[in-house]
Design a protein around this motif. Structure first.
Motif, PDB file in Angstrom:
ATOM      1  N   PHE A  46       0.867  -1.183   0.000  1.00  0.00           N
ATOM      2  CA  PHE A  46       0.000   0.000   0.000  1.00  0.00           C
ATOM      3  C   PHE A  46       0.901   1.229   0.000  1.00  0.00           C
ATOM      4  CE2 PHE A  46      -3.118   2.873   2.244  1.00  0.00           C
ATOM      5  CZ  PHE A  46      -4.064   2.856   1.245  1.00  0.00           C
ATOM      6  N   PRO A  47       0.534   2.296  -0.718  1.00  0.00           N
ATOM      7  CA  PRO A  47       1.389   3.492  -0.743  1.00  0.00           C
ATOM      8  C   PRO A  47       1.625   4.050   0.660  1.00  0.00           C
ATOM      9  CG  PRO A  47      -0.337   3.639  -2.408  1.00  0.00           C
ATOM     10  CD  PRO A  47      -0.658   2.439  -1.569  1.00  0.00           C
ATOM     11  N   HIS A  48       2.768   4.668   0.846  1.00  0.00           N
ATOM     12  CA  HIS A  48       3.099   5.254   2.145  1.00  0.00           C
ATOM     13  C   HIS A  48       2.207   6.443   2.471  1.00  0.00           C
ATOM     14  CE1 HIS A  48       6.948   3.077   1.399  1.00  0.00           C
ATOM     15  NE2 HIS A  48       6.665   2.712   2.635  1.00  0.00           N
ATOM     16  N   LEU A  49       1.702   7.122   1.453  1.00  0.00           N
ATOM     17  CA  LEU A  49       0.824   8.272   1.664  1.00  0.00           C
ATOM     18  C   LEU A  49      -0.325   8.204   0.663  1.00  0.00           C
ATOM     19  CD1 LEU A  49       0.278  11.005   3.086  1.00  0.00           C
ATOM     20  CD2 LEU A  49       1.608  12.082   1.268  1.00  0.00           C
ATOM     21  N   LYS A  91      -4.532  -5.830   6.926  1.00  0.00           N
ATOM     22  CA  LYS A  91      -3.158  -6.163   7.333  1.00  0.00           C
ATOM     23  C   LYS A  91      -2.287  -4.921   7.474  1.00  0.00           C
ATOM     24  CE  LYS A  91      -2.677  -8.608   3.520  1.00  0.00           C
ATOM     25  NZ  LYS A  91      -2.158  -9.496   2.480  1.00  0.00           N
ATOM     26  N   PHE A  92      -2.741  -3.782   6.922  1.00  0.00           N
ATOM     27  CA  PHE A  92      -1.954  -2.547   6.981  1.00  0.00           C
ATOM     28  C   PHE A  92      -2.166  -1.771   8.278  1.00  0.00           C
ATOM     29  CE2 PHE A  92      -3.090  -3.055   2.381  1.00  0.00           C
ATOM     30  CZ  PHE A  92      -1.863  -3.559   1.985  1.00  0.00           C
ATOM     31  N   TRP A  93      -3.196  -2.128   9.036  1.00  0.00           N
ATOM     32  CA  TRP A  93      -3.586  -1.354  10.215  1.00  0.00           C
ATOM     33  C   TRP A  93      -2.450  -1.124  11.216  1.00  0.00           C
ATOM     34  CZ3 TRP A  93      -6.195   2.329  11.894  1.00  0.00           C
ATOM     35  CH2 TRP A  93      -6.626   2.461  13.206  1.00  0.00           C
ATOM     36  N   PRO A  94      -1.625  -2.120  11.542  1.00  0.00           N
ATOM     37  CA  PRO A  94      -0.584  -1.879  12.558  1.00  0.00           C
ATOM     38  C   PRO A  94       0.386  -0.744  12.227  1.00  0.00           C
ATOM     39  CG  PRO A  94      -0.851  -4.221  12.202  1.00  0.00           C
ATOM     40  CD  PRO A  94      -1.652  -3.525  11.125  1.00  0.00           C
ATOM     41  N   LYS A  95       0.501  -0.383  10.949  1.00  0.00           N
ATOM     42  CA  LYS A  95       1.440   0.680  10.554  1.00  0.00           C
ATOM     43  C   LYS A  95       0.726   1.838   9.858  1.00  0.00           C
ATOM     44  CE  LYS A  95       5.464  -2.275  10.160  1.00  0.00           C
ATOM     45  NZ  LYS A  95       6.589  -2.681   9.321  1.00  0.00           N
ATOM     46  N   THR A  96      -0.550   2.034  10.179  1.00  0.00           N
ATOM     47  CA  THR A  96      -1.333   3.064   9.489  1.00  0.00           C
ATOM     48  C   THR A  96      -1.751   4.163  10.451  1.00  0.00           C
ATOM     49  OG1 THR A  96      -2.198   1.464   7.900  1.00  0.00           O
ATOM     50  CG2 THR A  96      -3.448   3.489   8.173  1.00  0.00           C
ATOM     51  N   CYS A  97      -1.764   5.380   9.946  1.00  0.00           N
ATOM     52  CA  CYS A  97      -2.299   6.519  10.682  1.00  0.00           C
ATOM     53  C   CYS A  97      -3.174   7.308   9.710  1.00  0.00           C
ATOM     54  CB  CYS A  97      -1.178   7.401  11.232  1.00  0.00           C
ATOM     55  SG  CYS A  97      -1.777   8.698  12.324  1.00  0.00           S
ATOM     56  N   ILE A  98      -4.394   7.574  10.124  1.00  0.00           N
ATOM     57  CA  ILE A  98      -5.359   8.305   9.292  1.00  0.00           C
ATOM     58  C   ILE A  98      -5.555   9.692   9.897  1.00  0.00           C
ATOM     59  CG2 ILE A  98      -7.714   8.347   8.400  1.00  0.00           C
ATOM     60  CD1 ILE A  98      -7.734   5.248   8.847  1.00  0.00           C
ATOM     61  N   PHE A  99      -5.362  10.715   9.095  1.00  0.00           N
ATOM     62  CA  PHE A  99      -5.598  12.096   9.516  1.00  0.00           C
ATOM     63  C   PHE A  99      -6.840  12.601   8.792  1.00  0.00           C
ATOM     64  CE2 PHE A  99      -1.131  11.412  10.205  1.00  0.00           C
ATOM     65  CZ  PHE A  99      -0.857  12.095  11.371  1.00  0.00           C
ATOM     66  N   ILE A 100      -7.755  13.167   9.541  1.00  0.00           N
ATOM     67  CA  ILE A 100      -8.995  13.693   8.964  1.00  0.00           C
ATOM     68  C   ILE A 100      -9.151  15.137   9.410  1.00  0.00           C
ATOM     69  CG2 ILE A 100     -11.504  13.467   8.844  1.00  0.00           C
ATOM     70  CD1 ILE A 100     -11.110  10.486   9.575  1.00  0.00           C
ATOM     71  N   VAL A 101      -9.385  16.012   8.447  1.00  0.00           N
ATOM     72  CA  VAL A 101      -9.618  17.414   8.781  1.00  0.00           C
ATOM     73  C   VAL A 101     -10.563  18.007   7.743  1.00  0.00           C
ATOM     74  CG1 VAL A 101      -7.640  18.326   7.478  1.00  0.00           C
ATOM     75  CG2 VAL A 101      -8.500  19.580   9.474  1.00  0.00           C
ATOM     76  N   GLU A 102     -11.412  18.893   8.201  1.00  0.00           N
ATOM     77  CA  GLU A 102     -12.259  19.650   7.291  1.00  0.00           C
ATOM     78  C   GLU A 102     -11.410  20.783   6.750  1.00  0.00           C
ATOM     79  OE1 GLU A 102     -16.617  21.856   7.351  1.00  0.00           O
ATOM     80  OE2 GLU A 102     -15.735  21.112   9.186  1.00  0.00           O
ATOM     81  N   THR A 144       3.437  16.498  11.214  1.00  0.00           N
ATOM     82  CA  THR A 144       3.268  15.192  11.840  1.00  0.00           C
ATOM     83  C   THR A 144       3.369  14.079  10.798  1.00  0.00           C
ATOM     84  OG1 THR A 144       1.829  16.235  13.484  1.00  0.00           O
ATOM     85  CG2 THR A 144       1.775  13.821  13.347  1.00  0.00           C
ATOM     86  N   ILE A 145       2.746  14.279   9.659  1.00  0.00           N
ATOM     87  CA  ILE A 145       2.817  13.300   8.567  1.00  0.00           C
ATOM     88  C   ILE A 145       4.266  13.168   8.079  1.00  0.00           C
ATOM     89  CG2 ILE A 145       2.092  12.821   6.189  1.00  0.00           C
ATOM     90  CD1 ILE A 145      -0.606  14.213   6.950  1.00  0.00           C
ATOM     91  N   GLU A 146       4.943  14.301   7.924  1.00  0.00           N
ATOM     92  CA  GLU A 146       6.346  14.263   7.496  1.00  0.00           C
ATOM     93  C   GLU A 146       7.203  13.477   8.488  1.00  0.00           C
ATOM     94  OE1 GLU A 146       6.457  18.599   5.210  1.00  0.00           O
ATOM     95  OE2 GLU A 146       7.060  18.462   7.312  1.00  0.00           O
ATOM     96  N   LEU A 147       6.987  13.704   9.780  1.00  0.00           N
ATOM     97  CA  LEU A 147       7.775  12.995  10.795  1.00  0.00           C
ATOM     98  C   LEU A 147       7.505  11.496  10.744  1.00  0.00           C
ATOM     99  CD1 LEU A 147       7.416  15.487  13.800  1.00  0.00           C
ATOM    100  CD2 LEU A 147       9.520  14.958  12.517  1.00  0.00           C
ATOM    101  N   LEU A 148       6.243  11.106  10.577  1.00  0.00           N
ATOM    102  CA  LEU A 148       5.903   9.688  10.503  1.00  0.00           C
ATOM    103  C   LEU A 148       6.539   9.020   9.282  1.00  0.00           C
ATOM    104  CD1 LEU A 148       2.128   9.783  11.524  1.00  0.00           C
ATOM    105  CD2 LEU A 148       4.011   8.795  12.843  1.00  0.00           C
TER     106      LEU A 148
END
Length: 197
Positions: A46-49, A91-102, A144-148
């Motif tokens: 899965f793509p990193h971003l 299977k990607f969940w352990p290394k995934t972070c979802i950011f949501i913003v309006e 934060t995304i850049e750091l991750l």
């Protein structure tokens, strides 16, 4: 369909994803994303971003022939929930972070400041039942995304931004999310102007 402004982004963009039109339900956009996501899960990569655009929480107001604002927000909530559920059960969940913003708060004024909006951070490393009241801005989310991802800052704005560290914990909680069904009919339509009171 969405057409990137830079030709180099074409190979990274869904060729048939609906453009910014509030006539396309977000659950349809989510289905398009999830169909592609399922293919990635079969491949094991899965793509990193990934960027997903779900605009219907803006609503069309009381425009006749459009879904009601309540129906459009319910559509957006359901679409977001479906995406989070699918990712959290993958299977990607352990290394995934979802950011949501309006993208802008518009009618979201509160008792503190009309410029504020809600941001959600969803991952196994996100603190559960926690509200982070730190004063972040959009560049803080980008940082934060850049750091991750181990990326350098793009400019001075994200270099000096406050990263969203307070919402994370060191021990993961891999409990998957279960999407709730909508409580408002997604096809609840605005009446003609003459019938509005």
């Amino acid at each position: 369909d969405v057409t990137p402004n830079m030709a180099s982004l074409n190979k990274f963009s869904h060729p048939n994803f609906p453009r910014h039109t509030l006539k396309t339900p977000d659950v349809y956009r989510a289905k398009m994303f999830l169909d592609e996501f399922n293919e990635y899960e079969k491949k094991g990569t899965f793509p990193h971003l990934t960027y997903l655009f779900l605009p219907n929480d803006h609503t069309n107001g009381t425009n006749p022939g459009s879904p009601t604002p309540n129906a459009m927000v319910a559509d957006n909530d359901l679409a977001v929930g479906q995406v989070v559920e699918a990712i959290s059960k993958s299977k990607f969940w352990p290394k995934t972070c979802i950011f949501i913003v309006e993208d802008d708060p518009q009618n979201g004024f509160d008792h503190v400041d009309g410029h504020r909006t809600v941001a959600l951070v969803i991952s196994p490393y996100t603190k559960r039942k926690f509200v982070d009241s730190t004063n972040y801005n959009q560049t803080g989310m980008v940082k934060t995304i850049e750091l991750l991802l181990g990326l350098p800052p793009m400019n001075q704005l994200d270099l000096s931004a406050t990263p969203m560290r307070a919402c994370f914990q060191t021990k993961p909680d891999l409990t998957p999310f279960t999407c709730l069904p909508n409580q408002i009919p997604l096809d609840e339509m605005n009446p003609p102007l003459k019938k509005l009171k």
